[in-house]
Design a protein around this motif. Structure first.
Motif, PDB file in Angstrom:
ATOM      1  N   ILE A   1       0.859  -1.193   0.000  1.00 15.34           N
ATOM      2  CA  ILE A   1       0.000   0.000   0.000  1.00 15.34           C
ATOM      3  C   ILE A   1       0.889   1.233   0.000  1.00 15.34           C
ATOM      4  N   TYR A   2       0.574   2.163  -0.905  1.00 13.68           N
ATOM      5  CA  TYR A   2       1.296   3.434  -0.928  1.00 13.68           C
ATOM      6  C   TYR A   2       0.296   4.549  -0.626  1.00 13.68           C
TER       7      TYR A   2
ATOM      8  N   LYS B   1       4.668  -7.436  -7.783  1.00 14.17           N
ATOM      9  CA  LYS B   1       3.549  -7.736  -6.875  1.00 14.17           C
ATOM     10  C   LYS B   1       2.510  -6.605  -6.970  1.00 14.17           C
ATOM     11  N   ASP B   2       1.298  -6.922  -6.583  1.00 11.51           N
ATOM     12  CA  ASP B   2       0.231  -5.912  -6.621  1.00 11.51           C
ATOM     13  C   ASP B   2       0.448  -4.837  -5.550  1.00 11.51           C
ATOM     14  N   TYR B   3       0.049  -3.630  -5.883  1.00 10.33           N
ATOM     15  CA  TYR B   3       0.067  -2.556  -4.879  1.00 10.33           C
ATOM     16  C   TYR B   3      -1.096  -1.608  -5.177  1.00 10.33           C
ATOM     17  N   ILE B   4      -1.552  -0.956  -4.115  1.00  7.57           N
ATOM     18  CA  ILE B   4      -2.630   0.030  -4.275  1.00  7.57           C
ATOM     19  C   ILE B   4      -2.126   1.360  -3.760  1.00  7.57           C
ATOM     20  N   GLY B   5      -2.297   2.398  -4.570  1.00  7.04           N
ATOM     21  CA  GLY B   5      -1.877   3.734  -4.159  1.00  7.04           C
ATOM     22  C   GLY B   5      -3.080   4.582  -3.790  1.00  7.04           C
TER      23      GLY B   5
ATOM     24  N   ALA C   1      -0.244   5.772  -8.010  1.00  7.67           N
ATOM     25  CA  ALA C   1      -0.440   4.702  -8.996  1.00  7.67           C
ATOM     26  C   ALA C   1      -0.750   3.378  -8.299  1.00  7.67           C
ATOM     27  N   SER C   2      -1.481   2.509  -9.008  1.00  4.64           N
ATOM     28  CA  SER C   2      -1.801   1.174  -8.497  1.00  4.64           C
ATOM     29  C   SER C   2      -1.583   0.138  -9.586  1.00  4.64           C
ATOM     30  N   LEU C   3      -1.283  -1.060  -9.137  1.00  7.98           N
ATOM     31  CA  LEU C   3      -1.302  -2.236 -10.019  1.00  7.98           C
ATOM     32  C   LEU C   3      -2.101  -3.281  -9.265  1.00  7.98           C
TER      33      LEU C   3
ATOM     34  N   TYR D   1      -3.645   1.702 -12.901  1.00 11.45           N
ATOM     35  CA  TYR D   1      -4.397   2.956 -12.921  1.00 11.45           C
ATOM     36  C   TYR D   1      -3.776   3.914 -11.926  1.00 11.45           C
ATOM     37  N   ARG D   2      -4.197   5.165 -11.982  1.00  5.05           N
ATOM     38  CA  ARG D   2      -3.708   6.113 -10.993  1.00  5.05           C
ATOM     39  C   ARG D   2      -4.835   7.056 -10.593  1.00  5.05           C
ATOM     40  N   VAL D   3      -4.631   7.698  -9.450  1.00  7.83           N
ATOM     41  CA  VAL D   3      -5.608   8.652  -8.948  1.00  7.83           C
ATOM     42  C   VAL D   3      -5.367   9.971  -9.681  1.00  7.83           C
ATOM     43  N   THR D   4      -6.425  10.740  -9.878  1.00  5.30           N
ATOM     44  CA  THR D   4      -6.301  12.049 -10.537  1.00  5.30           C
ATOM     45  C   THR D   4      -5.186  12.892  -9.902  1.00  5.30           C
TER      46      THR D   4
END
Ligand code: SF4
Length: 383
Positions: A16-17, A262-266, A272-274, A280-283
């Motif tokens: 998690i970022y 590995k998967d990550y969520i930002g 950014a996320s994978l 995808y990424r947040v605005t």
């Protein structure tokens, strides 16, 4: 038939970022999404972060690493940071042995904050020092002196942080090889568990890009890079990635997970996320973020389903950043082909040039290959 990785990854924990886009003042070289802000704005943003985490739809997902980056997360009031941690622990199943990192700038840390971070579960601190030379720090537009760093570092040790990264920067204006070697010796003699050392890249749109800079020439920069590995090795650090060095067993787990796909969520502005083969990424529009943070779907941008070729390219591109390179077995397990079936001509060419090496199960960049890594990696991009 190539296997999808999405189901395999669901069994794994994720990273998690969380992005905190605020700084006391903008450094002259920085193009990160960050800047100064008044306290009302910071509060609104931290509230939005809580809403975003609350609505992410990932209840019960295991998180193995958490990284609070910026910006300068350490300028945020601890009570606001606590709200974010509370929501994070409520939504995700953060492993008891998770690596939880907080970025901080010297001059923004206090005993109170450091003890609070420990209570929130933060067990790794990443301090942006860049140089131990005050003259260079002023040239970079940093807000702190070396003395500020030494105080912050000592405070962090007193608060119980036994895993500290120090960020350094070389090939900066007015810096000689000797200056850089002094910085390396001074930083390493404090024995942080991890050191990141990046060369300056003058990015468009930054104040540096509009200035006439006395940058070290290419040969000097090359020497600085080689000196980094050599000097740090003398203090027990092993280079495990193009720009990262660690004492044994202290490699950054968060970044290593990223480099191994590995998967990550930002969460937070422009993060950014994978996730499940989607990137995808947040605005990056703050107003849009503050309004839509409770509706994650609305503020996600640049959504892209990864194709098989994207996944293979990324595996090679990111894996070769690490000095251990990639595993041929893992490649076959993930993609159902041998690495040679896909990349035989590329591997042969770079081995002949002395840029790639193959030993047992692993393929990795040679020392010379690391110096021209961007060119080598371009050849691994599949269209
Ligand atoms: S502290 Fe870091 S994020 Fe903030 S302006 Fe400087 S380099 Fe950029």
């Amino acid at each position: 038939m190539m296997k999808t990785t999405a189901e395999m990854k669901d069994a794994e924990g994720i990273g998690i970022y969380i992005h905190i886009p605020f700084c006391v003042r903008k450094c002259l070289y920085c193009d990160f999404p960050s800047g100064p802000a008044e306290s009302g704005r910071i509060r609104a943003y931290m509230d939005a972060l809580v809403r975003e985490i609350h609505m992410c739809g990932e209840e019960g997902t295991r998180a193995d690493t958490v990284f609070i980056g910026g910006g300068t997360p350490s300028i945020v009031d601890v009570s606001l940071m606590e709200n974010v941690f509370n929501e994070l622990y409520r939504v995700f199943r953060v492993s008891p042995e998770a690596e939880i990192t907080m970025e901080a700038n010297p001059g923004t840390l206090s005993e109170e904050k450091l003890f609070a971070y420990r209570q929130f579960g933060v067990n790794r601190l990443s301090i942006g020092l860049q140089s131990t030379d005050d003259r260079i720090l002023r040239r970079l537009g940093r807000i702190h002196t070396c003395e500020d760093f030494i105080k912050s570092y000592g405070c962090a040790r007193s608060a119980g942080f036994d895993n500290i990264n120090v960020d350094l920067m070389f090939a900066v204006p007015g810096q000689s090889s000797e200056d850089w070697r002094r910085t390396l010796h001074s930083a390493a003699s404090l024995a942080p568990e991890h050191i990141s050392a990046y060369s300056l890249i003058v990015e468009e749109g930054t104040p540096f890009s509009r200035m006439d800079l006395d940058l070290p020439d290419e040969d000097t920069e090359y020497r600085m890079y080689d000196d980094t590995a050599e000097i740090l090795a003398g203090y027990g650090y092993r280079q495990y990635e193009i720009s990262n060095y660690a004492l044994p067993g202290r490699e950054s787990r968060h970044n290593s997970a990223y480099w191994t796909g590995k998967d990550y969520i930002g969460f937070g502005l422009s993060a950014a996320s994978l996730r499940r083969d989607e990137r995808y990424r947040v605005t990056d529009d703050m107003e849009e973020y503050l309004v839509n943070a409770g509706n994650r779907e609305k503020m996600l941008a640049d959504r892209q389903e990864l194709t098989d070729n994207d996944r293979i390219s990324e595996f090679m591109f990111l894996g070769l950043r690490m000095t251990g390179g990639i595993s041929k077995t893992e490649f076959r397990n993930r993609f159902g082909h041998t690495v040679r079936e896909i990349y035989e001509p590329v591997i042969r060419k770079h081995k002949e040039y002395g840029l790639l090496c193959e030993e047992g199960d692993r393929i990795f960049l040679t020392r010379h290959g690391i110096h021209v890594s961007n060119q080598v990696m371009m050849d691994f991009l599949l269209s």
